[in-house]
Design an enzyme around this catalytic site. Structure first.
Site, PDB file in Angstrom:
ATOM      1  N   HIS A 120     -26.164   1.807  26.134  1.00  9.65           N
ATOM      2  CA  HIS A 120     -27.106   2.794  26.910  1.00  9.65           C
ATOM      3  C   HIS A 120     -26.766   4.092  26.893  1.00  9.65           C
ATOM      4  CE1 HIS A 120     -24.294   0.623  29.326  1.00  9.65           C
ATOM      5  NE2 HIS A 120     -23.943   1.764  30.076  1.00  9.65           N
ATOM      6  N   CYS A 143     -18.587  -0.015  37.444  1.00 11.42           N
ATOM      7  CA  CYS A 143     -18.236   0.364  35.922  1.00 11.42           C
ATOM      8  C   CYS A 143     -18.333   1.843  35.886  1.00 11.42           C
ATOM      9  CB  CYS A 143     -18.977  -0.341  34.837  1.00 11.42           C
ATOM     10  SG  CYS A 143     -20.840   0.338  34.753  1.00 11.42           S
TER      11      CYS A 143
END
Length: 649
Positions: free
Chosen positions: A67, A175
């Site tokens: 992504h 994250c």
């Protein structure tokens, strides 16, 4: 927004042909470009690979979610791809990947798409859902599968224990980008806890903010805490609780191990006044110091890059427009446009040291360390220190405040001092009455932390300034053998791990020399660092061009894209080749990068910008020679790599 709103039938690939990671990424991006979702192939690929350099988005169990939030994206889109052959994607479990969700988000998009991405992560963790995806044969079947799963009841935010009186845990997942791994870890923890009959509530620290936030009652009720995170999260609230702290990947791959450890009674008790003790349960002291340092550096770099390049452009404008010989002292601010650029760049550059020290302290002591850390950085910049000065009328000397800036080194030391000073204060103030608990964070920590750090810096600035002055003097006087040796070392370090600790250490050293050298034409060290970092990706292209029979078609195609990566000073473009064949690739890359750095040092070429590759080549003191040295290193590395590489079977 539902995930179906982002899925696009026109960009789905139900028989991905690539079998290697880079080739698979390129095949998916080509599809996005062909359908007009992405406008710039290279820009979007650069964003995807930059994310992969942080942590592989191959999440395991055959699933990958590459992504990027990128200016090349026209509208938020999720590309679904399915491989019938399997792709070597460097997944967290080391197994082939066959299901891909490439997430393309516009740079200026709001966060509505992040909620859909969280939903996607949760779908993929449901039993049997991924297996059903592997059986689809048309885009309509993909949509039907998601529609069917959506009709099931939404899972509660908290998984209650299987029986009254059973164990209950709290957890936090986070994250670095806050998109995929955060929610995958959440879903994994909830799923496994339910299977074990354990209650759990999981807070997500995602890109769209904090979700399912833990309350004081939740934490008090919990038998233990799990923090599966790759970035700083709020920790003080867990004071006194058994706490397991691991990377977010462990929340996905080692879920049962984390839950059992949190319940076992063997997890260390977290003490907010000793953050370092909790950190020591999962990493060495050296790794902890490195983490704190990188926390400060990562926050500092935008100011260094933005401010440094603007200041460099000011000098470039004045050089181009011409400055009278008797006005050379005003170079960089002689013409109005140059003065404007220098003023803006100087403002950004001025934040460099306070931000560095502030976020080192924040990493050590969390929020209470931020203000003392910023003050430490500001004092390093101003150079406030106790020194002996003569009376105005002459005669004896007396102690007084003097200005002797300690620069980058002073701010670095000051950040650590501030963080550990605040941690000491937390311990010292632990015995205060509970009625005073509320004023600690808003009064005592900022007041005492700033005062203690400030007085410490008045003493620290003196030796740090001496070291900093000596180092700058040494660097400014580099020539001949000294410059060659330093260039060789920092150039080689850029290629050892291509984005890892050695690479970052060399880059930090290079950027740290800029502040004192911009006014004199730039830094030889920074020039050697950037040149060395440009070599490995360019060497990949040379190797794939000259030794075509030793590389697959996908690797040869990747070699072409590495031209752009190398010229843009994105060393990470060579990581897949280094990871696939480290014994041959890394020594080859180091040899060429070290040679290039040594040549730059020998020629005394200076650079005024901390990043940019070929786009800031005009800011070097000898652009043509600089490019020649980068080319020489790339050819040497490429020939070595190609010659050492084994032919394809």
């Amino acid at each position: 927004m539902k995930i179906q709103d982002l899925l696009n039938k026109n960009v789905m690939i139900l028989d991905l042909q690539a079998t290697e990671k880079i080739a698979a990424i390129e095949e998916m991006i080509h599809k996005l470009v062909d359908q007009g979702v992405v406008t710039d192939f290279e820009a979007f690929k650069e964003g995807i690979l930059a994310r992969e350099a942080l942590t592989s988005t191959g999440l395991g169990d055959g699933i990958a979610m590459p992504h990027s939030k990128n200016a090349a994206v026209k509208e938020a889109t999720v590309l679904f791809a399915k491989s019938n052959k399997g792709v070597d994607y460097e997944s967290l479990d080391g197994q082939p990947t066959d299901l891909f969700f490439m997430i393309a988000a516009p740079e200026g998009a709001n966060d509505t798409h992040l909620a859909a991405l969280a939903e996607l992560s949760q779908y993929l963790m449901k039993d049997g859902f991924a297996d059903k995806l592997r059986q689809v044969t048309s885009p309509d079947e993909v949509f039907a599968l998601f529609d069917s799963a959506e009709e099931k009841a939404e899972e509660p935010a908290t998984v209650e224990p299987a029986a009254e009186g059973s164990d209950f845990l709290v957890a936090v997942t986070a994250c670095t980008t806050g998109i995929a791994h955060t929610y995958m870890a959440q879903e994994a923890l909830q799923k496994v806890a339910a299977e074990l009959g354990v209650g759990i509530k999981v807070e997500t620290n995602g890109a769209s903010g904090i979700g399912n936030k833990l309350t004081a009652e939740d934490i008090a009720r919990a038998k233990g805490v799990i923090v599966a995170a790759d970035k700083a999260v709020e920790m003080e609230r867990f004071d006194g609780k058994p706490l397991v702290q691991r990377p977010v990947a462990d929340g996905i791959r080692k879920t049962e191990e984390l839950i059992n450890l949190a319940l076992s009674g063997q997890a260390p008790i977290y003490h907010a006044s000793h953050k370092g003790e909790a950190a020591s349960t999962t990493s060495s002291a050296g790794a902890g110091l490195y983490k704190h340092l990188m926390s400060g550096v990562s926050q500092m770099l935008p100011f260094v890059i933005g401010g440094g390049i603007l200041i460099a452009l000011a000098f470039l404008f004045d050089q181009f427009m011409g400055v009278p010989q008797d006005q050379l002292a005003q170079l960089g601010s002689y013409h109005e446009i140059a003065a404007l650029f220098k003023s803006i760049g100087g403002a950004a550059f001025g934040f460099m040291l306070p931000v560095l020290a502030g976020y080192i302290a924040y990493s050590i002591a969390e929020k209470p360390g931020l203000a003392p850390g910023f003050v430490a950085g500001a004092l390093a910049a101003s150079g406030a220190a106790f020194g002996k000065v003569p009376f105005a009328s002459g005669g004896k000397e007396t102690l007084a405040l003097v200005g002797i800036p300690s620069g980058f080194l002073g701010a670095l030391v000051g950040g650590f001092l501030a963080g550990y000073a605040v941690n000491f204060l937390k311990k010292a103030l632990k015995g205060l009455p509970k009625s005073l608990e509320g004023i600690k964070s808003i009064l005592l920590y900022p007041l005492l932390g700033t005062a203690v750090t400030g007085f410490l810096m008045l003493a620290v600035n003196i030796p740090m300034a001496a070291i900093n002055t000596g180092l700058n003097g040494f660097l400014e006087g580099l020539s001949g053998t000294s410059a060659v040796l330093l260039g060789l070392v920092v150039g080689g370090m850029m290629a050892i791990d291509m984005g890892g600790p050695f690479n970052k250490a060399a880059y930090i050293f290079g950027t740290g020399t800029l502040a004192a050298t911009v006014s004199t034409g730039g830094s030889v060290v920074m020039a050697a660092v950037m040149a060395g970092g440009m070599v490995p990706p360019l060497a990949v292209f040379v190797a794939t061009l000259l030794f075509r029979n030793k590389f697959t078609e996908e690797e040869r195609n990747s070699g072409i894209t590495n031209i752009v990566m190398g010229l843009s000073f994105i060393t990470e473009g060579a990581i897949p080749f280094g990871a696939a064949d480290p014994a041959r690739a890394i020594p080859s890359f180091v040899a060429g990068s070290a040679l290039t750095g040594a040549l730059v040092g020998l020629a005394g070429i200076k650079l005024m910008a901390p990043h940019g590759g070929i786009f800031v080549i005009g800011l070097t003191t000898n652009p043509l020679l600089y490019l020649l040295f980068v080319l020489v290193g790339a050819v040497v590395s490429g020939i070595l790599f190609g010659a050492l590489r084994k032919p394809l079977k």
